[in-house]
Design an enzyme around this catalytic site. Structure first.
Site: not given
Ligand code: TXE
Length: 478
Positions: A172, A225-226, A230, A247, A281, A380
């Site tokens: 996804k 992701g966030s 997570g 991560e 990240c 962050e």
């Molecule tokens: O993250 P999300 P967002 C951090 C960074 C950023 C913040 C928000 O600080 O400003 O997160 O970014 C999927 N169930 N990072 O809102 O929501 C979503 O579709 C399952 C750090 O974009 O975590 C995407 O594919 N999946 C980071 C993925 O999760 C879900 C990189 C990441 O989105 C979901 C990105 C759910 N309920 C953001 N909701 C890093 N570690 O490098 C969303 N997603």
């Protein structure tokens, strides 16, 4: 251009026909549409993956899987320009960075392709009357929820490892950066991966992502992701008792001692936060500088910041736009809160005059000095925002560097080898760099966090092991 899901080797629309608009962060224009995947699409993808795992994909030997990955590596390598241009448009990253991501993607496939048949089990000498073997086996069907900041690299490190280990995958991508992943999944088919080995369901996190995280047919999940999402993913996975690699980003420190080689350090310190617009990240977002050189370092970093330009990706700016308007606003809200806290702006870069008005550009900002307890030192931002904090001695440097809930990466700068080794080994992080930061993409190097940065490891051989589990066989032979 309209893009569908890839399920069982076929391009299919969302079960309810819904689509999402894809806006280019470069100018905010609509330039593509993707399927808005549903729970039914995820279910179909998981079933297709299961059929592949129990069928043609599962029957391949490790060597054959490795060869397919090597072919995919070559196919990606031959299309670095095409993939880089697509990523740059979709994600907004400078073209050179986007192409570097494609090169890294090819390297992940090459690394994991060549490793596929080198992951061996063990024999345990326990009883003379028994032969006891431990084999490394794939989990089965793995789910991969990928963010938007490095779509190709994160796809490469997680899907590449999962396939090498023999899993069938459902991916996804992030709703804001799905296009290169769809393209690479199509390339996987072209080079001969059986249908169903790589499935992609695009769409929203709260629908497609949540459906994948909670699907009972998934045997293991990889999420980047966030921290908040997570937690949701791990909670959903727990209902099905499956493992998760998380991560979740960081607030990584660069610790600069008064004997550091500053000529060497300065460009790296600035690049560590500016690369990918700070949407990395492992961005080096905190500068900890020994008090005696603090003023000089702050002045030198300020000078560099004043010359930084955010601009259109094809003009090779220092940084491109943020991924979307929400991220642009998020960064701006941190700047506003910093102003509310009375933090001192040491220097700002600018947005290039020819940057398209509808794009999501943010001027880089450097704050110094900043208290360790400040919001900008603890949270962050995921944007081009750097803070600098002075420290007195080694003990304080270690305390500050480890003093956030995160623990992903750290940099240590000193000419004293014993000190930098001591301090490096005291860092509660998954990767430490001494007199450098970021080792050429780090494909071979285990990567992951402590605390709020998550758990589990990706990249390198460790990443391959994560996508396996063991089966112990005890054979009595008298
Ligand atoms: O993250 P999300 P967002 C951090 C960074 C950023 C913040 C928000 O600080 O400003 O997160 O970014 C999927 N169930 N990072 O809102 O929501 C979503 O579709 C399952 C750090 O974009 O975590 C995407 O594919 N999946 C980071 C993925 O999760 C879900 C990189 C990441 O989105 C979901 C990105 C759910 N309920 C953001 N909701 C890093 N570690 O490098 C969303 N997603």
């Amino acid at each position: 251009m309209v893009h569908q899901n890839l399920i069982g080797g076929r391009n299919v629309p969302a079960s309810d026909g819904a689509m999402l608009d894809v806006l280019s962060p470069v100018d905010g224009s609509l330039f593509a549409r993707i399927a808005s995947g549903t729970a039914a699409d995820v279910d179909a993808a998981v079933k297709a993956a299961r059929a592949a795992f129990e069928g043609s994909w599962g029957r391949l030997t490790a060597t054959e899987r490795g060869r397919l990955l090597m072919r995919l590596a070559a196919a990606v390598e031959a299309r670095v320009d095409e993939l880089g241009e697509l990523e740059s448009r979709d994600n907004g990253k400078p073209l050179r960075q986007a192409k570097a991501d494609a090169v890294a993607l090819a390297r992940y496939f090459e690394f994991y392709g060549s490793a596929a048949d080198k992951l061996h089990g063990e024999v345990i000498p326990y009883l003379n009357t028994h032969f006891i073997g431990v084999e490394r086996v794939p989990h089965g069907v793995t789910g991969h929820i990928v963010p938007w900041n490095y779509p190709m690299q994160i796809f490469g490190r997680s899907v590449g490892a999962a396939l090498a280990a023999g899993n069938a995958t459902v991916v996804k991508p992030a709703e804001d950066a799905s296009l290169t992943i769809l393209r690479v999944a199509a390339l996987a088919r072209e080079v001969g991966f059986p249908d169903g080995a790589v499935n992609v369901v695009t769409g929203l996190g709260r629908t497609a992502g949540a459906a994948l995280a909670g699907h009972p047919g998934i045997d293991f999940l990889s999420f980047t992701g966030s921290p908040e999402t997570g937690t949701a993913v791990q909670t959903a996975a727990a209902q099905n008792h499956v493992g998760v690699t998380l991560e979740l980003g960081g607030k990584s420190a660069q610790v600069v001692f008064d004997d550091a080689d500053l000529d060497r350090a300065l460009p790296v310190l600035v690049n560590a936060i500016i690369q990918n617009g700070g949407q990395t990240c492992s961005a080096g977002s905190r500068l900890l500088v020994q008090r005696g050189i603090f003023k000089d370092v702050a002045a030198a970093v300020s000078e560099r910041f004043r010359n930084l330009r955010a601009g259109r990706p094809d003009a090779e700016p220092d940084l491109g736009p943020m991924i979307n308007q929400a991220q642009q606003r998020r960064v701006q809200s941190y700047l506003d809160r910093a102003a509310g806290e009375g933090l001192t702006v040491a220097a700002s870069g600018s947005v290039a005059q020819d940057a398209p008005k509808g794009g999501y550009y943010v001027a880089p900002t450097f704050f110094a000095p900043v208290a360790h307890e400040s919001i900008l030192s603890q949270e962050e931002v995921f944007g081009p925002v750097l803070v600098a904090t002075p420290f007195e001695d080694e003990a304080e440097a270690i305390r500050l560097a480890n003093g956030t809930p995160y623990g992903l990466a750290a940099g240590v700068w000193s000419r004293d080898g014993m000190r930098s080794t001591r301090v490096g080994r005291a860092m509660r992080v998954g990767q430490v760099f001494v007199n450098c930061y970021g080792a050429g993409g780090g494909i071979e190097l285990p990567f992951g966090g402590f605390g709020r940065s998550g758990h589990g490891r990706e990249k390198g051989f460790e990443g391959l092991i994560e996508f396996t589990t063991t089966r112990t066989i005890v054979i009595a032979h008298g």
